[in-house]
Design a protein around this motif. Structure first.
Motif, short mmCIF file in Angstrom:
data_model
loop_
_atom_site.label_atom_id
_atom_site.label_comp_id
_atom_site.label_asym_id
_atom_site.label_seq_id
_atom_site.Cartn_x
_atom_site.Cartn_y
_atom_site.Cartn_z
N GLU A 126 -8.17 -14.24 -53.27
CA GLU A 126 -7.52 -13.26 -52.40
C GLU A 126 -8.36 -12.00 -52.23
N CYS A 127 -9.36 -11.83 -53.07
CA CYS A 127 -10.19 -10.62 -53.01
C CYS A 127 -11.22 -10.74 -51.89
N PRO A 128 -11.53 -9.64 -51.22
CA PRO A 128 -12.49 -9.70 -50.12
C PRO A 128 -13.88 -10.12 -50.60
N PRO A 129 -14.47 -11.15 -50.00
CA PRO A 129 -15.78 -11.63 -50.44
C PRO A 129 -16.88 -10.62 -50.13
N GLY A 130 -17.89 -10.62 -50.98
CA GLY A 130 -19.04 -9.76 -50.75
C GLY A 130 -18.80 -8.29 -51.03
N ARG A 131 -17.71 -7.98 -51.69
CA ARG A 131 -17.39 -6.59 -51.97
C ARG A 131 -17.06 -6.40 -53.44
N CYS A 132 -17.60 -5.36 -54.04
CA CYS A 132 -17.29 -5.04 -55.43
C CYS A 132 -16.07 -4.12 -55.47
N ILE A 133 -15.04 -4.54 -56.18
CA ILE A 133 -13.81 -3.78 -56.30
C ILE A 133 -13.69 -3.25 -57.73
N VAL A 134 -13.50 -1.98 -57.86
CA VAL A 134 -13.32 -1.35 -59.18
C VAL A 134 -11.96 -0.66 -59.19
N VAL A 135 -11.08 -1.11 -60.08
CA VAL A 135 -9.76 -0.51 -60.21
C VAL A 135 -9.69 0.19 -61.56
N HIS A 136 -9.48 1.48 -61.51
CA HIS A 136 -9.42 2.30 -62.73
C HIS A 136 -7.94 2.52 -63.08
N PHE A 137 -7.52 1.98 -64.23
CA PHE A 137 -6.15 2.13 -64.71
C PHE A 137 -6.11 3.26 -65.74
N ARG A 138 -5.16 4.17 -65.55
CA ARG A 138 -4.95 5.26 -66.50
C ARG A 138 -3.52 5.19 -67.01
N PHE A 139 -3.38 4.92 -68.29
CA PHE A 139 -2.04 4.86 -68.91
C PHE A 139 -1.73 6.20 -69.56
N THR A 140 -0.64 6.78 -69.16
CA THR A 140 -0.29 8.12 -69.64
C THR A 140 0.28 8.13 -71.05
N ASP A 141 0.69 6.97 -71.54
CA ASP A 141 1.39 6.92 -72.83
C ASP A 141 0.74 5.99 -73.85
N ALA A 142 -0.41 5.43 -73.54
CA ALA A 142 -1.06 4.50 -74.47
C ALA A 142 -1.75 5.26 -75.59
N PRO A 143 -1.99 4.61 -76.72
CA PRO A 143 -2.72 5.27 -77.81
C PRO A 143 -4.13 5.67 -77.35
N GLU A 144 -4.68 6.65 -78.01
CA GLU A 144 -6.03 7.08 -77.71
C GLU A 144 -6.98 5.87 -77.84
N GLY A 145 -7.86 5.71 -76.91
CA GLY A 145 -8.77 4.56 -76.91
C GLY A 145 -8.29 3.42 -76.05
#
Length: 229
Positions: A126-145
């Motif tokens: 389903e991802c567009p071919p020939g393209r690099c996709i970078v998704v940055h997830f930020r969890f506000t409540d996860a332990p440090e690290g």
């Protein structure tokens, strides 16, 4: 190994499959993990020594075979007997989705396992071919690290990074571990969580819309969604 002291094959089968952690180890093998470290990433709260013990027992009873991989590490693969457990494990997952549902306690939320599960089931077609996709997830409540993760989809593969890979993110997703877990497991729709500001996204409008098609949901999400009506 558990010994119920009965000839009944329900008891004999349970002796193999129902020891603590064993169903989850089998689940990881069914999901395609073959190397020790990859299996352990799917059961991060299981000690390495106990995982090694469970794999040895599964090998002894003929559920798993251990083979030398292409590198220095051995690989673990399900045998025919192990593959016959697939519908049993899947049925257990669907039963849990239908009747147990979320009811998640704080200790059952795990950012690492969630991201590992998402990575291995990315819908690459389903991802567009020939393209690099970078998704940055930020969890506000996860332990440090465990608060920052980068999912990199490129050239037909999906990789998960804890350190910034250096590429400009296609999307930034900020939320709690619970919020993303609920979407992944089918407890909530992504659109509802975004509208309620439980999930905040930064990036192109089209990419933000397509993200959930790229990621998909867990194997049991549709059962859970149907159960909650």
């Amino acid at each position: 190994m558990i010994d119920y002291g009965q000839f009944c094959t329900v008891a004999r089968g349970a002796e193999v499959l129902c020891e603590r952690w064993t169903p989850l180890v089998v689940r990881e093998l069914m999901c395609g993990s073959t190397r020790f470290n990859d299996i352990r990433r799917g059961v991060p709260r299981m000690s390495g020594s106990l995982l090694a013990q469970r794999l040895r027992k599964l090998e002894e009873v003929g559920v798993v075979t251990r083979v030398q991989g292409t590198g220095p590490s051995a690989e673990y693969h399900l045998t025919g007997a192990g593959e016959e457990l697939r519908p049993i494990v899947m049925a257990l997952g669907h039963w849990g989705a239908r009747w147990i549902g979320s009811r998640l306690k704080r200790g059952q939320l795990d950012a690492g396992f969630l991201m590992w599960d998402i990575r291995r089931f990315v819908h690459l077609d389903e991802c567009p071919p020939g393209r690099c996709i970078v998704v940055h997830f930020r969890f506000t409540d996860a332990p440090e690290g465990e608060r920052r993760w980068w999912l990199v989809i490129d050239q037909g593969t999906a990789d998960l990074c804890r350190d910034n890979p250096g590429d400009e993110p296609t999307l930034v997703v900020e939320c709690t571990v619970l919020a993303l877990t609920e979407i992944w497991t089918g407890d909530r729709e992504a659109e509802d969580s975004i509208r309620e500001r439980r999930v905040r996204m930064t990036g192109g409008v089209r990419d933000a819309r397509d993200l959930w098609r790229w990621l998909g949901r867990s194997a049991f999400a549709e059962t859970r969604a149907a159960a909650r009506g």
